[in-house]
Design a protein around this motif. Structure first.
Motif, PDB file in Angstrom:
ATOM      1  N   VAL A   6       0.853  -1.183   0.000  1.00 21.66           N
ATOM      2  CA  VAL A   6       0.000   0.000   0.000  1.00 21.66           C
ATOM      3  C   VAL A   6       0.887   1.230   0.000  1.00 21.66           C
ATOM      4  O   VAL A   6       2.084   1.155   0.269  1.00 21.66           O
ATOM      5  CB  VAL A   6      -0.957   0.011   1.213  1.00 21.66           C
ATOM      6  N   THR A  65      -9.369  -0.102  -1.202  1.00 21.49           N
ATOM      7  CA  THR A  65      -8.041  -0.709  -1.095  1.00 21.49           C
ATOM      8  C   THR A  65      -8.059  -1.893  -0.145  1.00 21.49           C
ATOM      9  O   THR A  65      -7.514  -2.966  -0.438  1.00 21.49           O
ATOM     10  CB  THR A  65      -7.015   0.327  -0.623  1.00 21.49           C
ATOM     11  N   GLY A 109     -11.603   5.564  -0.868  1.00 25.90           N
ATOM     12  CA  GLY A 109     -10.383   4.946  -1.369  1.00 25.90           C
ATOM     13  C   GLY A 109      -9.813   3.913  -0.432  1.00 25.90           C
ATOM     14  O   GLY A 109      -9.392   2.826  -0.866  1.00 25.90           O
ATOM     15  N   ASN A 110      -9.763   4.215   0.864  1.00 27.75           N
ATOM     16  CA  ASN A 110      -9.207   3.259   1.819  1.00 27.75           C
ATOM     17  C   ASN A 110     -10.069   2.012   1.939  1.00 27.75           C
ATOM     18  O   ASN A 110      -9.565   0.901   2.111  1.00 27.75           O
ATOM     19  CB  ASN A 110      -9.040   3.918   3.184  1.00 27.75           C
ATOM     20  N   THR A 155      -6.070  -1.305   6.047  1.00 25.19           N
ATOM     21  CA  THR A 155      -5.988  -2.610   5.408  1.00 25.19           C
ATOM     22  C   THR A 155      -5.561  -3.680   6.404  1.00 25.19           C
ATOM     23  O   THR A 155      -6.128  -4.783   6.441  1.00 25.19           O
ATOM     24  CB  THR A 155      -5.009  -2.559   4.218  1.00 25.19           C
ATOM     25  N   ALA A 215     -11.510  -0.410  -9.676  1.00 25.19           N
ATOM     26  CA  ALA A 215     -10.442  -1.019  -8.884  1.00 25.19           C
ATOM     27  C   ALA A 215     -10.423  -2.536  -8.988  1.00 25.19           C
ATOM     28  O   ALA A 215      -9.536  -3.179  -8.418  1.00 25.19           O
ATOM     29  CB  ALA A 215     -10.588  -0.604  -7.421  1.00 25.19           C
ATOM     30  N   GLU A 270      -3.684   3.864   4.592  1.00 24.34           N
ATOM     31  CA  GLU A 270      -4.031   2.598   3.954  1.00 24.34           C
ATOM     32  C   GLU A 270      -3.447   1.424   4.740  1.00 24.34           C
ATOM     33  O   GLU A 270      -4.074   0.365   4.848  1.00 24.34           O
ATOM     34  CB  GLU A 270      -3.506   2.565   2.526  1.00 24.34           C
ATOM     35  N   ARG A 294     -10.316  -4.897  -1.476  1.00 33.96           N
ATOM     36  CA  ARG A 294      -9.620  -5.577  -2.573  1.00 33.96           C
ATOM     37  C   ARG A 294      -8.482  -6.436  -2.023  1.00 33.96           C
ATOM     38  O   ARG A 294      -8.270  -7.571  -2.464  1.00 33.96           O
ATOM     39  CB  ARG A 294      -9.085  -4.543  -3.560  1.00 33.96           C
TER      40      ARG A 294
END
Length: 744
Positions: free
Chosen positions: A322, A488, A484-485, A331, A366, A327, A491
């Motif tokens: 990342v 991320t 976005g976080n 994550t 993404a 992130e 995924r």
């Protein structure tokens, strides 16, 4: 038509490790010590195939600790550190012994004049001294197991400091103890909350301050178990801690901030151990740019490695890279706590159609799967949601159903769909009481399901009761602050479990003995020289890589005879050890169809070579191969990882598009095929504009044979470039039309 030369492909990867996501995590790989044979097993290039996980229990939970340079004098830096270490020792139940040559007591504890005067053999020594080298030698005599050196002024300062660090490292290796540092800090002795349960995050940082965002996750109810601030890594390194944490049953994820890797091979072995155990490793690795790499070197004094190779190696062994600390924390937190996914489908559920559409666009781009819900499921949702609102996915409830009993019904119905593994609800801003009720329904539903429920709380304030108490108070809902976080992390979560479910350690199938090809190839190597094209192709032949029919000639008459044997039309090329770019010098002639053309071409090639003062070993008369996809396959030497294998679009496209994929040996057939899938031009291999599909199996076999060559020849082969490798239509093979090899 050219015949195929396919051989047997190396064993492809097969599913070996089941994904681990249950709470608490159960390791799927035995932690038993490797056998004596395994402990010394080497691959064909003499590199280890296994690395024992260091036993760091007594580092993190010592029974006895010595503080060298302890102080309680007002205004002294060591005083505050000593006080913190005393408190830490009390928390972990360790006996602490201050050491100082001029003090009788420190904070009321008996103080000893030297290491030799310690009343017992200690597990851990903390060195509060400017020069740890003399102390290390004393600790060796006292048989101390571990030491921590805070002192700076080593490799991070330049050549002189690097030399001092090398001396320190050598002394540590002789001593038998394990050292953390130098240039480390007190993060290993932080106070961790003991009232939190569930899988924990273990933290590794080379810059202590960069771990603070992850450490503060405890305030949001997320457990941390360890923190290893590795500093300059004169001895203990990031890889050691990854290997150790991957064996700890309480660790659900490992979060790393890495400035530079000390040993690329050890990093791969550690990442392999984590992958086999199903433990996710999430890493921020600086050095993507020249500026970042330069700053990292100034901080830790280590090579950052070519970033494309580092990135490929991490991806190859399942390390989730990342970019930001935010992130990293989000994550790692999700991966540590979430159960194994039951499906990969993601449903976006919101009280605003615009919000749902916006998030779905980003998620789809993404690579997340946003499946269309079945008509039956849509009909079910329309029991509670007005017919004019879209519920195919994203699901828009329009707002009003959230405020009453319908809200929970909708959530439960979505989660009951077998195609749904993740429900994501973006709440872009607080709108009480609607948002309060929605948050509570999501938390209650999450407690009743094994599926992942994520919420994005978009309020910039973050003081709302629904956020601070309801969402953050839940151990089952994953709460994020940005789209976005969330994307991320989700995924990474799905990708990690997909990866570990199919993972088989490439080290298990790595060759341990050299092949007959190695002996043939070794005889062709010329240390310190670039091989001619003819010699480089002989090297390829030794490893069963197909080259065109060709002959090396030294006269025009011989060239005419060779053309008759090879078969018209032919290609003629000058061949010499100093020729890298023959086309630019006019030293390649193609499509020759007659004896007169052969004689003229021979004279022209040799005249140009004399004019350019380029020595030749002859002229190659080659079979002309026209139909296929031009690829490049090569080997380069990386400072951290050693030989690496590259594949990409070949010919002039390799210089124009730079469309290449990289892997670090050892790897199997699945990774070779994955390399091709990463190429932007992959569609060319599938056949475009009426062209037939290329022989991908033959291309994969060449990649694997080149890997074998790279592993067996090791650093003797500085560089190999097969360009172009002509990949013919399916079933017809692949032919290396040109090759460059440089020996070290």
């Amino acid at each position: 038509m050219l015949g195929s030369t396919h051989g047997t492909l190396t064993t492809d990867f097969r599913a070996r490790v089941e994904a681990c996501g249950e709470t608490p995590r159960t390791a799927v790989h035995s932690t038993a010590a490797p056998s004596a044979e395994d402990a010394v097993a080497l691959d064909v290039s003499g590199r280890p195939l296994h690395a024992d996980a260091p036993d760091l229990d007594r580092f993190f939970r010592p029974e006895s600790v010595a503080v060298i340079g302890a102080s309680d004098a007002d205004g002294r830096p060591n005083t505050g550190i000593t006080r913190q270490l005393i408190a830490w020792a009390e928390r972990v139940g360790a006996r602490l012994h201050p050491v100082h040559p001029t003090r009788a007591t420190v904070f009321g504890l008996p103080c000893h004049a030297s290491v030799a005067d310690l009343p017992e053999q200690v597990d851990l020594a903390v060195l509060l001294v400017a020069d740890p080298l003399p102390i290390v030698e004393q600790l060796a005599e006292a048989k101390v197991k571990f030491a921590v050196a805070f002192a700076s002024g080593f490799a991070e300062t330049g050549d002189e400091g690097a030399a001092a660090q090398a001396r320190l490292g050598a002394a540590v290796r002789r001593s038998g103890l394990r050292l953390l540092g130098p240039n480390t800090n007190l993060n290993a002795f932080e106070k961790f909350r003991g009232d939190l349960d569930g899988p924990a995050i273990a933290l590794i940082t080379q810059s202590g301050h960069q771990g603070r965002p992850v450490y503060t996750l405890q305030e949001l109810g997320i457990r941390l178990s360890h923190w290893a601030p590795t500093g300059n890594e004169a001895d203990l390194e990031t890889s050691d801690f990854i290997s150790y944490f991957a064996e700890q049953p309480e660790v659900g994820a490992i979060a790393c901030y890495v400035e530079g890797l000390k040993d690329g091979r050890q990093f791969l072995l550690a990442a392999d151990r984590a992958a086999r155990n199903g433990v996710p490793v999430v890493a921020v690795k600086v050095g993507r740019t020249e500026t970042g790499a330069r700053m990292a070197a100034s901080h830790t004094g280590k090579l950052t490695g070519a970033d494309t190779v580092v990135d490929a190696a991490m991806r190859q062994f399942g390390v989730i890279r990342v970019d930001g600390l935010d992130e990293l924390q989000d994550t790692a937190a999700l991966l540590a706590r979430a159960r194994k996914p039951l499906a990969e489908g993601v449903v976006v559920y919101s009280i605003s159609g615009g919000t749902g559409a916006h998030f779905s666009d980003l998620a789809t781009e993404a690579g997340l799967s946003i499946p269309t819900l079945s008509q039956a499921k849509q009909d079910e949702l329309h029991q509670w949601i007005p017919e004019y609102l879209g519920v195919s996915n994203p699901v828009d409830n329009g707002g009003h159903p959230v405020g009453d009993w319908r809200g929970r019904k909708i959530i439960d119905a979505i989660l009951a769909d077998p195609s749904v593994g993740v429900l994501i609800c973006p709440i872009t801003g607080p709108f009480p009481p609607m948002s309060d009720k929605l948050a509570q329904d999501l938390v209650d539903a999450a407690e009743q399901t094994d599926k992942l429920v994520c919420v994005i709380w978009g309020s910039p304030v973050g003081t709302e009761e629904a956020y601070r108490t309801t969402l953050l108070g839940s151990s089952r809902v994953a709460t994020f602050r940005t789209f976005g976080n969330c994307i991320t992390a989700v995924r990474a979560y799905l990708g990690h479990h997909r990866f570990t479910a199919a993972y088989r350690s490439p080290f298990e199938d790595a060759p341990r003995t050299t092949s007959p090809s190695f002996r043939k190839a070794r005889a062709l190597m010329r240390p310190g020289q670039q091989l001619s094209e003819h010699a480089a192709k002989q090297l390829l032949r030794a490893y069963g890589i197909r080259v065109p029919r060709e002959q090396l000639v030294t006269s025009a008459a011989a060239a005419v005879r060779a053309a008759g044997l090879v078969g018209y039309p032919v290609v003629m090329k000058a061949s010499g050890p100093q020729l890298a770019h023959k086309t630019e010098l006019g030293l390649v002639k193609i499509g020759l169809t007659s004896a007169s053309q052969i004689r003229d071409a021979y004279r022209e090639l040799t005249d140009i070579a004399r004019y350019e003062n380029v020595p030749l070993d002859g002229v190659l008369v080659c079979q002309m191969v026209e139909r296929g996809v031009e690829m490049v396959v090569g080997v380069t030497q990386d400072d951290l990882f050693g030989p690496t294998v590259t594949v990409g679009l070949g010919g002039v496209l390799v210089e124009v598009l730079h469309d290449v994929a990289v892997r670090v040996p050892p790897f199997g057939e699945d990774q070779a095929r994955a390399m091709l899938g990463e190429l932007r031009g992959h569609a060319l291999l599938e056949g475009v504009r009426g062209a037939p599909p290329a022989d991908v199996d033959a291309l994969v076999e060449v990649i694997l044979r080149v890997q074998r060559m790279a592993m067996e020849l090791g650093d003797e082969l500085s560089e190999l470039d097969i360009n172009p490798l002509m990949v013919l239509p399916r079933g017809q093979g692949a032919v290396a039309l040109d090759a460059l090899a440089i020996c070290r």
